[in-house]
Write a protein that holds these residues in place. Sequence first.
Motif, PDB file in Angstrom:
ATOM      1  N   ILE A 334       0.873  -1.177   0.000  1.00 48.04           N
ATOM      2  CA  ILE A 334       0.000   0.000   0.000  1.00 48.04           C
ATOM      3  C   ILE A 334       0.906   1.221   0.000  1.00 48.04           C
ATOM      4  CG2 ILE A 334      -1.886   1.203   1.137  1.00 48.04           C
ATOM      5  CD1 ILE A 334      -2.688  -1.574   0.420  1.00 48.04           C
ATOM      6  N   GLY A 335       0.839   2.029  -1.066  1.00 48.44           N
ATOM      7  CA  GLY A 335       1.721   3.183  -1.160  1.00 48.44           C
ATOM      8  C   GLY A 335       0.981   4.452  -1.531  1.00 48.44           C
ATOM      9  N   LYS A 336       1.212   5.508  -0.769  1.00 44.04           N
ATOM     10  CA  LYS A 336       0.664   6.835  -1.070  1.00 44.04           C
ATOM     11  C   LYS A 336      -0.858   6.809  -1.220  1.00 44.04           C
ATOM     12  CE  LYS A 336       4.919   8.191  -3.425  1.00 44.04           C
ATOM     13  NZ  LYS A 336       5.531   8.644  -4.707  1.00 44.04           N
ATOM     14  N   CYS A 337      -1.485   6.196  -0.251  1.00 45.79           N
ATOM     15  CA  CYS A 337      -2.952   6.188  -0.180  1.00 45.79           C
ATOM     16  C   CYS A 337      -3.332   6.761   1.185  1.00 45.79           C
ATOM     17  CB  CYS A 337      -3.502   4.771  -0.339  1.00 45.79           C
ATOM     18  SG  CYS A 337      -3.037   3.966  -1.896  1.00 45.79           S
ATOM     19  N   PRO A 338      -3.180   8.085   1.368  1.00 43.73           N
ATOM     20  CA  PRO A 338      -3.278   8.686   2.704  1.00 43.73           C
ATOM     21  C   PRO A 338      -4.642   8.574   3.362  1.00 43.73           C
ATOM     22  CG  PRO A 338      -3.205  10.391   0.996  1.00 43.73           C
ATOM     23  CD  PRO A 338      -2.907   9.090   0.325  1.00 43.73           C
ATOM     24  N   LYS A 339      -5.716   8.360   2.580  1.00 47.18           N
ATOM     25  CA  LYS A 339      -7.062   8.281   3.150  1.00 47.18           C
ATOM     26  C   LYS A 339      -7.558   6.852   3.302  1.00 47.18           C
ATOM     27  CE  LYS A 339      -8.453  12.741   1.137  1.00 47.18           C
ATOM     28  NZ  LYS A 339      -9.440  13.424   0.258  1.00 47.18           N
ATOM     29  N   LEU A 340      -6.773   5.892   2.848  1.00 50.68           N
ATOM     30  CA  LEU A 340      -7.231   4.507   2.835  1.00 50.68           C
ATOM     31  C   LEU A 340      -7.167   3.873   4.216  1.00 50.68           C
ATOM     32  CD1 LEU A 340      -8.157   1.964   1.320  1.00 50.68           C
ATOM     33  CD2 LEU A 340      -5.736   1.444   0.910  1.00 50.68           C
ATOM     34  N   THR A 341      -8.314   3.386   4.666  1.00 55.18           N
ATOM     35  CA  THR A 341      -8.370   2.587   5.889  1.00 55.18           C
ATOM     36  C   THR A 341      -8.338   1.121   5.479  1.00 55.18           C
ATOM     37  OG1 THR A 341      -9.673   4.277   7.020  1.00 55.18           O
ATOM     38  CG2 THR A 341      -9.703   2.055   7.947  1.00 55.18           C
ATOM     39  N   LEU A 342      -7.344   0.422   5.967  1.00 52.34           N
ATOM     40  CA  LEU A 342      -7.167  -0.962   5.528  1.00 52.34           C
ATOM     41  C   LEU A 342      -8.205  -1.882   6.145  1.00 52.34           C
ATOM     42  CD1 LEU A 342      -3.292  -1.386   5.731  1.00 52.34           C
ATOM     43  CD2 LEU A 342      -4.682  -0.851   3.748  1.00 52.34           C
ATOM     44  N   PRO A 343      -8.639  -2.867   5.373  1.00 48.78           N
ATOM     45  CA  PRO A 343      -9.487  -3.913   5.955  1.00 48.78           C
ATOM     46  C   PRO A 343      -8.633  -4.831   6.823  1.00 48.78           C
ATOM     47  CG  PRO A 343      -8.926  -4.470   3.699  1.00 48.78           C
ATOM     48  CD  PRO A 343      -8.345  -3.100   3.950  1.00 48.78           C
ATOM     49  N   THR A 344      -9.259  -5.757   7.476  1.00 47.10           N
ATOM     50  CA  THR A 344      -8.511  -6.736   8.263  1.00 47.10           C
ATOM     51  C   THR A 344      -7.614  -7.549   7.331  1.00 47.10           C
ATOM     52  OG1 THR A 344     -10.330  -6.902   9.839  1.00 47.10           O
ATOM     53  CG2 THR A 344      -8.714  -8.692   9.837  1.00 47.10           C
ATOM     54  N   LEU A 345      -6.345  -7.635   7.692  1.00 42.13           N
ATOM     55  CA  LEU A 345      -5.392  -8.333   6.833  1.00 42.13           C
ATOM     56  C   LEU A 345      -5.401  -9.827   7.135  1.00 42.13           C
ATOM     57  CD1 LEU A 345      -2.333  -5.887   6.919  1.00 42.13           C
ATOM     58  CD2 LEU A 345      -4.305  -5.892   5.387  1.00 42.13           C
ATOM     59  N   PRO A 346      -5.361 -10.666   6.099  1.00 45.76           N
ATOM     60  CA  PRO A 346      -5.344 -12.110   6.330  1.00 45.76           C
ATOM     61  C   PRO A 346      -4.028 -12.549   6.968  1.00 45.76           C
ATOM     62  CG  PRO A 346      -5.020 -11.635   4.003  1.00 45.76           C
ATOM     63  CD  PRO A 346      -5.346 -10.327   4.659  1.00 45.76           C
ATOM     64  N   SER A 347      -4.091 -13.543   7.782  1.00 43.67           N
ATOM     65  CA  SER A 347      -2.897 -14.019   8.499  1.00 43.67           C
ATOM     66  C   SER A 347      -1.880 -14.663   7.571  1.00 43.67           C
ATOM     67  CB  SER A 347      -3.300 -15.018   9.578  1.00 43.67           C
ATOM     68  OG  SER A 347      -3.966 -16.142   9.003  1.00 43.67           O
ATOM     69  N   SER A 348      -2.257 -14.892   6.302  1.00 42.12           N
ATOM     70  CA  SER A 348      -1.352 -15.534   5.345  1.00 42.12           C
ATOM     71  C   SER A 348      -0.252 -14.608   4.839  1.00 42.12           C
ATOM     72  CB  SER A 348      -2.164 -16.033   4.144  1.00 42.12           C
ATOM     73  OG  SER A 348      -2.856 -14.946   3.527  1.00 42.12           O
ATOM     74  N   ILE A 349      -0.346 -13.309   5.081  1.00 37.70           N
ATOM     75  CA  ILE A 349       0.592 -12.336   4.511  1.00 37.70           C
ATOM     76  C   ILE A 349       2.009 -12.576   5.023  1.00 37.70           C
ATOM     77  CG2 ILE A 349       1.246  -9.890   4.543  1.00 37.70           C
ATOM     78  CD1 ILE A 349      -1.606  -9.158   4.085  1.00 37.70           C
ATOM     79  N   GLU A 350       2.937 -12.621   4.074  1.00 35.38           N
ATOM     80  CA  GLU A 350       4.357 -12.809   4.386  1.00 35.38           C
ATOM     81  C   GLU A 350       5.181 -11.561   4.101  1.00 35.38           C
ATOM     82  OE1 GLU A 350       5.576 -16.162   2.102  1.00 35.38           O
ATOM     83  OE2 GLU A 350       4.204 -17.560   3.106  1.00 35.38           O
ATOM     84  N   LYS A 351       4.744 -10.755   3.108  1.00 30.06           N
ATOM     85  CA  LYS A 351       5.456  -9.524   2.749  1.00 30.06           C
ATOM     86  C   LYS A 351       4.479  -8.359   2.787  1.00 30.06           C
ATOM     87  CE  LYS A 351       8.560  -9.494  -0.425  1.00 30.06           C
ATOM     88  NZ  LYS A 351       9.260  -9.562  -1.746  1.00 30.06           N
ATOM     89  N   LEU A 352       4.846  -7.294   3.524  1.00 30.18           N
ATOM     90  CA  LEU A 352       3.955  -6.148   3.664  1.00 30.18           C
ATOM     91  C   LEU A 352       4.754  -4.856   3.550  1.00 30.18           C
ATOM     92  CD1 LEU A 352       1.168  -4.917   4.378  1.00 30.18           C
ATOM     93  CD2 LEU A 352       1.814  -5.120   6.795  1.00 30.18           C
ATOM     94  N   THR A 353       4.292  -3.976   2.643  1.00 32.90           N
ATOM     95  CA  THR A 353       4.850  -2.638   2.500  1.00 32.90           C
ATOM     96  C   THR A 353       3.726  -1.637   2.704  1.00 32.90           C
ATOM     97  OG1 THR A 353       6.567  -3.338   0.937  1.00 32.90           O
ATOM     98  CG2 THR A 353       5.994  -1.017   0.945  1.00 32.90           C
ATOM     99  N   VAL A 354       3.937  -0.697   3.627  1.00 36.27           N
ATOM    100  CA  VAL A 354       2.912   0.300   3.926  1.00 36.27           C
ATOM    101  C   VAL A 354       3.561   1.677   3.886  1.00 36.27           C
ATOM    102  CG1 VAL A 354       1.115   1.035   5.518  1.00 36.27           C
ATOM    103  CG2 VAL A 354       1.763  -1.368   5.429  1.00 36.27           C
TER     104      VAL A 354
END
Length: 576
Positions: A334-354
């Motif tokens: 997720i890049g340069k989305c200043p108004k975005l509220t993230l949904p609940t992230l799945p536990s499967s995620i291994e790589k995350l960039t915010v």
Amino acid sequence: MCESLPSPATLKTFSRSQPFFRTLLVSRSRTPLAMNLLLASFSRLKCLRVLDLSHLWNIESLAPQIGHIKHLRYLNLRNTGIASLPKFVYKQLNLQTLVLSYNEKFTLLPSSIENLKHLRYLDLSNTGITILPESICSLTDLRTLKLKSPKLKMLPKCMRNMRSLRHVEMYPDHAKLTGMPVGIGELTSFQTLSLFVVSPTREFAGIQELGRLHQLKGLLMIKGLRHVPHQNDAQQANLMSKNLSELYLLWSGDGVDVDSSQEINSKEVLEGLQPHANVQKLWIEGYPGVIFPSWVGSSTALPTLTSLTLNDMPNLEGWSSEHLLPSRLKALRIGKCPKLTLPTLPSSIEKLTVERCNDPTLSSVENLPHLSFLEVFGFDEIETLREVPLGNHTSLETLYIMNFRKLKSLSNNLENLTTLANLRIVGCGELDSISEGLQNLASLQDFRLCALPKLKSLSLQALTALQILELNTCRILDVSVVEFQHLVALRELKLRKLPQLTSLPEGIRNVTTLENLEIWSCRSMTKLPEWLQHLPALVSLKIQDCHADLHKRCEKDNGEYWPKISHLRVYNEIAF
């Protein structure tokens, strides 16, 4: 196959049997004599079908003797330095494969390319070609056309005539290409079309022409979606019928910012671009809308999605309905989305960039047990990492902390990251000390600090597994008191843009494992210590853009220090 050109004696033996040779592969040349002998033998290679001269940097142009080969079917001139092809190449009427890639001086493909009627494979990647001749459309047997060339501006207008074409490969970030030729949708045998650029003018193809390309698979990037006016146009692209594995949807793509007035129909256009359920990687960039249609990143619409990137969307706030990301999702950016509220992230995620989203405390990174890579940057309000929930990430191997402008302390929030192997801290303007939080990082192997203008102190004594250390643009850090002697596994040390550094710290003399030392833009350093020559493992020394006196002392053969460093691979260059 000749991995290097054979000796003259071997060539003489080779010449006795050469009339019956079908294949000749040569990857590099060592002597002009051997090369000349080989070239002289070409006139006798009557049965040769395959000729591979790739990586022969010294040929630059093809010898006329090759013109005597009449039945050539495969010619590979990759990375040879040629600027043009002699006329006899275009008389090789049996030629089926021609590879010209990685020849930057090759800027013009002549119209006589049309003579090669049986050509099936043409590779022009990474050449200097900007425009293809229209005569190339006469190659009706051509199956594969590789055009991964950053300078290409236009495809031939009559491309619709190349009915056998199945694969056209282009760089997805092909910035200079402004549109696709009208009629490209008639090439219904297409299986690979890595880039489609939507133009605002009618002289180029509209996005609707994608609709008939039902056999497309693999990767597809669509640029210029800002020029798609209606949902119906997007629907006619019929992405749902294409078995794509990767889909990139870019609203701009031509260097022009998306106008805010395009918010009105952008959601409908994106709705019409819903792809096949088998898409595994989805990238959306520059979308000007406020709300996503429900299919984007949906576990129902895209059940096999493993990678999702949402980039540069200043207006985006979320989804149009309750949203669950796919349970197979492994990578999320997720890049340069200043108004975005993230949904609940799945536990499967291994790589995350915010980067700069509406999550001021980074609570979204919590409860991800399989997270191995985390990159966070642009969170200006965070003053201490104690605010960031990192403690539960016992599988984390890579952590990048970038552009936290108010960050003053790492706190002890890193102590539980016992599996962390790579750590980068960049652009944290208020950080003045790095000591706490590193004590339990026993697995850390790569540690890089960059653009920390207030950093004064650094404690490294617990990092006994560290192999790579970079100190870059830390202008007031007292490098002389850093405990290098505790780095018992250090192999590579990079000292960059440290104007306060006048000499190498004494602690380095005890780092017996050090193999590579780089000193770059340390312009107060004029001398090297006597002990440097005695470091037992040191094999490489790179000195770039330092004080002129240091460069002079390290000059090959003539420099004062040369007798002491000549046993090393020395790179000594001053550019300013």
